[in-house]
Design a protein around this motif. Structure first.
Motif, mmCIF file in Angstrom:
data_model
loop_
_atom_site.group_PDB
_atom_site.id
_atom_site.type_symbol
_atom_site.label_atom_id
_atom_site.label_comp_id
_atom_site.label_asym_id
_atom_site.label_seq_id
_atom_site.Cartn_x
_atom_site.Cartn_y
_atom_site.Cartn_z
ATOM 1 N N UNK A 234 79.423 53.768 56.148
ATOM 2 C CA UNK A 234 80.341 54.876 56.388
ATOM 3 C C UNK A 234 79.641 55.972 57.175
ATOM 4 N N UNK A 235 80.066 56.191 58.406
ATOM 5 C CA UNK A 235 79.400 57.175 59.261
ATOM 6 C C UNK A 235 79.658 58.608 58.788
ATOM 7 N N UNK A 236 80.654 58.781 57.911
ATOM 8 C CA UNK A 236 80.963 60.137 57.441
ATOM 9 C C UNK A 236 80.046 60.562 56.295
ATOM 10 N N UNK A 237 79.337 59.618 55.694
ATOM 11 C CA UNK A 237 78.489 60.000 54.570
ATOM 12 C C UNK A 237 77.202 60.609 55.083
ATOM 13 N N UNK A 238 76.630 61.494 54.320
ATOM 14 C CA UNK A 238 75.393 62.151 54.724
ATOM 15 C C UNK A 238 74.387 62.016 53.591
ATOM 16 N N UNK A 239 73.083 62.040 53.923
ATOM 17 C CA UNK A 239 72.078 61.948 52.858
ATOM 18 C C UNK A 239 72.130 63.146 51.922
ATOM 19 N N UNK A 240 71.475 63.028 50.799
ATOM 20 C CA UNK A 240 71.457 64.123 49.819
ATOM 21 C C UNK A 240 70.829 65.371 50.420
ATOM 22 N N UNK A 241 71.256 66.558 49.975
ATOM 23 C CA UNK A 241 70.736 67.798 50.553
ATOM 24 C C UNK A 241 69.222 67.949 50.360
ATOM 25 N N UNK A 242 68.617 68.711 51.274
ATOM 26 C CA UNK A 242 67.232 69.145 51.072
ATOM 27 C C UNK A 242 67.288 70.332 50.108
ATOM 28 N N UNK A 243 66.450 70.299 49.065
ATOM 29 C CA UNK A 243 66.522 71.335 48.028
ATOM 30 C C UNK A 243 65.162 71.985 47.819
ATOM 31 N N UNK A 244 65.170 73.310 47.749
ATOM 32 C CA UNK A 244 63.984 74.060 47.318
ATOM 33 C C UNK A 244 64.295 74.538 45.904
ATOM 34 N N UNK A 245 63.703 73.914 44.879
ATOM 35 C CA UNK A 245 64.052 74.302 43.511
ATOM 36 C C UNK A 245 63.550 75.699 43.181
ATOM 37 N N UNK A 246 64.191 76.319 42.198
ATOM 38 C CA UNK A 246 63.728 77.629 41.736
ATOM 39 C C UNK A 246 62.358 77.470 41.080
ATOM 40 N N UNK A 247 61.519 78.489 41.207
ATOM 41 C CA UNK A 247 60.177 78.439 40.606
ATOM 42 C C UNK A 247 60.262 78.509 39.083
#
Length: 232
Positions: free
Chosen positions: A4-17
């Motif tokens: 599915x070309x509409x799907x995107x990988x999981x977001x890049x996340x900077x977790x809280x410290x």
């Protein structure tokens, strides 16, 4: 490309410290990914804030001779009177609202979520904030415009964000999204929400990109709109 070309990988996340009590959802520009912005936010992170930088799905973009690239919606042109991908903009906006709902389920109330983006991502963040029932902490809109602006104020009639704070930033040497678009967008925004809550900042000599001075302004805005909760 299969699947599915509409799907995107999981977001890049900077977790809280420490425990995340607030979140920033930031949308990248055309042809980009969330990774660079995640790195930028890691450099100005605030300990109780989680940063989520989703990746747009890959699709053919009319503006770039139908070449496939990460894009939140199709772009036909960058002139004020260019046709717009209304269906795609609305679909992308619904996906961002679902992302906000997901964070609410994760325990961060929507009024502790700040939406933002650069260029096409900033455009989508403004449109989403003006059309959602989710009360947000505010919007950071960098080098962008307001999509489907002729549909407002009707489209924002039921928005929960009439009093939200907006930081809009734009380089005065932007060759792609002209500075005039940014200043006109700020004026339009003042007619849709409390004008006292809109800050428009320009950066001398800045092209279609961000700069360290701008990122300091973004950090200050986030600190003000998403202060620590007293029991942290």
């Amino acid at each position: 490309m299969c699947g599915n070309s509409m799907s995107a990988p999981l977001p890049a996340i900077v977790p809280a410290a420490r425990k995340a009590t607030a979140a920033v959802i930031f949308l990248h520009g055309l042809g980009d990914t969330g990774h660079g912005w995640a790195e930028a936010f890691a450099g100005i992170r605030i300990p109780h804030v989680k940063y989520i930088c989703p990746h747009a799905p890959t699709m053919p973009v009319s503006l770039n001779m139908r070449m496939s690239m990460p894009s939140w919606f199709d772009i036909y042109g960058l002139s004020p009177d260019a046709n717009e991908d209304e269906t795609g903009i609305k679909r992308a906006s619904e996906n961002i609202k679902a992302l906000i709902d997901q964070e609410v389920k994760n325990g961060i109330p929507s009024h502790r979520i700040l939406l933002g983006g650069f260029s096409q991502g900033g455009a989508l963040s403004l449109y989403t904030a003006l059309t959602t029932q989710q009360k947000l902490a505010g919007v950071v809109a960098l080098s962008c415009w307001l999509p489907l602006r002729s549909s407002f104020p009707q489209a924002s009639a039921n928005s929960a964000n009439k009093d939200m704070h907006v930081l809009q930033c734009h380089g005065d040497a932007d060759p792609l999204v002209p500075f005039m678009f940014g200043s006109q967008t700020a004026e339009k925004m003042k007619s849709l929400i409390n004008p006292a809550n809109i800050t428009f900042k320009s950066y001398r000599g800045l092209p279609h990109s961000a700069c360290p001075e701008e990122m300091v302004d973004v950090k200050r805005f986030i600190e003000k709109q998403l202060p620590p909760i007293s029991d942290e």
